[in-house]
Design an enzyme around this catalytic site. Structure first.
Site, short mmCIF file in Angstrom:
data_model
loop_
_atom_site.label_atom_id
_atom_site.label_comp_id
_atom_site.label_asym_id
_atom_site.label_seq_id
_atom_site.Cartn_x
_atom_site.Cartn_y
_atom_site.Cartn_z
CE LYS A 204 5.44 -8.19 7.05
NZ LYS A 204 6.69 -8.92 6.85
CB SER A 408 9.81 -10.43 8.25
OG SER A 408 8.96 -9.34 8.52
#
Length: 613
Positions: A204, A408
């Site tokens: 991330k 996401s």
């Protein structure tokens, strides 16, 4: 005592009358000017004429999108509806509809691809257009591409043409894919700005620019794998279309120089030698070639043709037959934000309202959620997913069709669907979560500004001017960790996987649609049409219609939109250019606007930073 006003008062009165008179004059000119243009738009016979044997010119200028952004009608009118300067948006559905109609339209003899102002768009959208072009060619009608030069974006579509024309002074620019960005840690240190980062997920990397001066090894690993995967799909398609080897598309510097020398330094000649294009032709030579091929137009000096813009208006006049059984299509395009958002963006409230509208519409038997989003607010994402669950509870199947990206938060709103489609080049996954708070206590202190006071608790004293205590940071991190656990638990439940299996492919890593299929994150590779057919099949429908469910305009909004869309045709095209500085400022302001728009009430975001490839 004299009743005559004083000299100063008379000067002010005269000044005010002059200003007020000028104001009224400008307003009247503007009003009656618009009124005159409206009368012209209504009175002029603007019926589109399509000569038999015409070429459909796909003048693709701007960005190809799933859903257009809401724009100011006056601003749009001033730009002119037909201005191909690359600043506008073109609906993917409109392009596909035009090509498919032209396939069966006996008046259309061929398609000309004119993509000089086409901006970069997701390969998945380009592939959808390419598939439609392939269907067109199967009807026996030729496709020709023409351009002064071809960028990577334009060349992908041009490769579907039977013949590719290039200006003798032009070139074909193929360079592959890259992923570079700016990193700000040293700058933040110099400014004494503290970036407090909270995240879960090795890959991330959205917050890396604030905590590093370079790309982390993990991010490099993930990015290069993704780039190679996406490029492999690009190269496979183009090499198949042009019957050339994939390795001949992007040459190393030495090989490129060698081929350029063989062409006596001429880029266009090199493109011929490499079989990237078929013929070299100036605009005039192409005009003459097309006149010989399809015939000269009745009016003017060009060949028989019709633009995409005019062809859309022509086929739109044909009445649609709506059946009672409908598959509703809801477009979720853009960053996921909270509240009500305009068209072209996703709002927790506004997108939920569309899903609710489909649920309570008795004619809608199934729903296709078209997702084209890198994510955004975790709270808004969950709001939307709850409405997906409500649709399923109501007995209406929900099928997700992923566009260029559904990562996401885009994957979060997709995960609970009954069935998920993606294209091979869709960017998806990015299952991770992060939060970020910047504080300025050290920066302010260096300027002699200090913050002090009292509060009844640690929470009441939180301020960007004070900083965060270790205990507060631990609490926030715990919330982020819980959010990540909720994410992988959701995926594990909906995709029938274990937490360990999901965790191994999560960690914020982005996958292509092809790889996502292997990993079990999606059910099948396919486009929007496949998703609609699947939704109808799951609902047991044989005869059905499809309908896009969108926000309804108020009567006032509808009137203004229709008025300015008509008037725009008669306005002169703008010749204003955009400087490099303006482009850079626009790009930077876009980044600032994007992050300023993040307004999750819990400060947690499901956002894919790698979805801008």
């Amino acid at each position: 005592m004299s009743a005559k006003p004083s000299l100063i008062k008379r000067i002010f009165q005269f000044t005010w009358k002059t200003i007020n008179g000028f104001r009224k004059l400008v307003l009247n000119l503007f009003f009656f000017g618009l009124l005159a243009m409206l009368i012209v738009a209504i009175s002029v016979d603007d019926d589109v004429q399509l000569e038999s044997g015409s070429a459909l010119v796909l003048d693709l200028a701007g960005s190809i999108v799933e859903q257009k952004r809401q724009v100011d009608p006056i601003e749009e009118a001033m730009k002119s509806g037909k201005n191909n300067d690359g600043s506008g948006e073109i609906l993917l559905a409109d392009v596909l509809n035009a090509i498919d109609n032209a396939t069966a339209d006996e008046r259309i003899s061929s398609i000309v691809l004119d993509m000089g102002h086409l901006r970069w768009t997701g390969i998945s959208k380009l592939q959808s257009i390419g598939d439609a072009l392939t269907r067109f060619k199967a009807s026996g009608k030729p496709i020709l591409a023409t351009a002064n030069s071809y960028g990577q974006n334009q060349y992908f579509l041009a490769s579907f043409a039977d013949t590719i024309y290039l200006n003798p002074q032009g070139s074909v620019e193929l360079e592959g894919l890259s992923r570079y960005r700016q990193y700000y840690k040293s700058a933040l240190d110099k400014l004494k700005i503290n970036a407090h980062i909270f995240r879960v997920g090795t890959f991330k990397s959205a917050v890396e620019p604030y905590i590093r001066d370079d790309m982390s090894p993990a991010a490099k690993e993930a990015n290069i794998d993704l780039l190679k995967d996406i490029w492999a799909s690009y190269a496979a398609t183009v090499s198949s279309n042009r019957d050339i080897k994939p390795e001949h598309l992007v040459l190393g510097a030495e090989d490129y120089l060698s081929e350029l020398d063989k062409a006596d330094g001429k880029s266009a000649a090199m493109a011929i030698n490499m079989h990237w294009v078929d013929e070299l032709a100036t605009a005039e030579a192409f005009r003459l070639e097309m006149i010989e091929t399809v015939g000269k137009a009745t009016e003017g000096n060009s060949y028989k043709q019709i633009s995409l813009y005019d062809y859309e208006s022509l086929i739109a006049t044909q009445p649609d037959l709506f059946l009672d059984d409908t598959v509703g299509i809801i477009v979720a395009k853009g960053t996921i934000l909270n509240g009500n958002q305009p068209a072209g963006q996703i709002g927790g409230e506004s997108t939920s309202l569309l899903l609710r509208k489909a649920r309570f519409d008795d004619n809608v038997k199934a729903v296709v959620l078209r997702v084209d989003s890198p994510g955004g607010s975790a709270f808004a994402s969950e709001q939307i997913r709850q409405e997906v669950l409500a649709l399923k509870t109501a007995g209406k199947p929900v099928v997700v069709s992923m566009g260029s990206y559904a990562a996401s938060g885009g994957y979060w709103i997709s995960a609970s669907a009954d069935y998920i489609y993606a294209t091979p080049t869709t960017l998806t996954g990015s299952i991770g979560i992060f939060g970020m708070i910047t504080t300025f206590e050290d920066s302010l202190s260096s300027l002699g500004i200090h913050t002090d006071g009292v509060a009844t608790s640690e929470w009441a004293g939180i301020s960007v001017a004070k900083g965060l205590t270790p205990a507060i940071k631990s609490v926030i991190q715990r919330h982020i960790e819980r959010g990540y656990h909720d994410f992988i638990s959701l995926v594990a439940t909906e995709r029938n996987m274990s937490l360990e299996e999901v965790d191994n492919i999560a960690q914020g890593r982005v996958w292509s649609g092809r790889k996502a299929l292997d990993l079990g994150l999606i059910d099948e590779l396919g486009d929007l049409d496949d998703a609609v057919a699947k939704a109808a099949d799951m609902a047991g429908l044989e005869d059905f219609d499809s309908q896009i469910i969108e926000h309804e305009l108020t009567p006032q909004e509808f009137f203004i939109q229709e008025m300015f869309s008509s008037v725009a045709v008669y306005l002169p095209q703008s010749s204003m250019g955009v400087s490099l500085i303006e482009q850079a400022l626009t790009q930077w302001s876009g980044v600032v606007e994007e992050f300023n728009a993040f307004d999750d009430p819990n400060g947690m975001y499901l956002f894919c930073d790698n979805c801008t490839l």
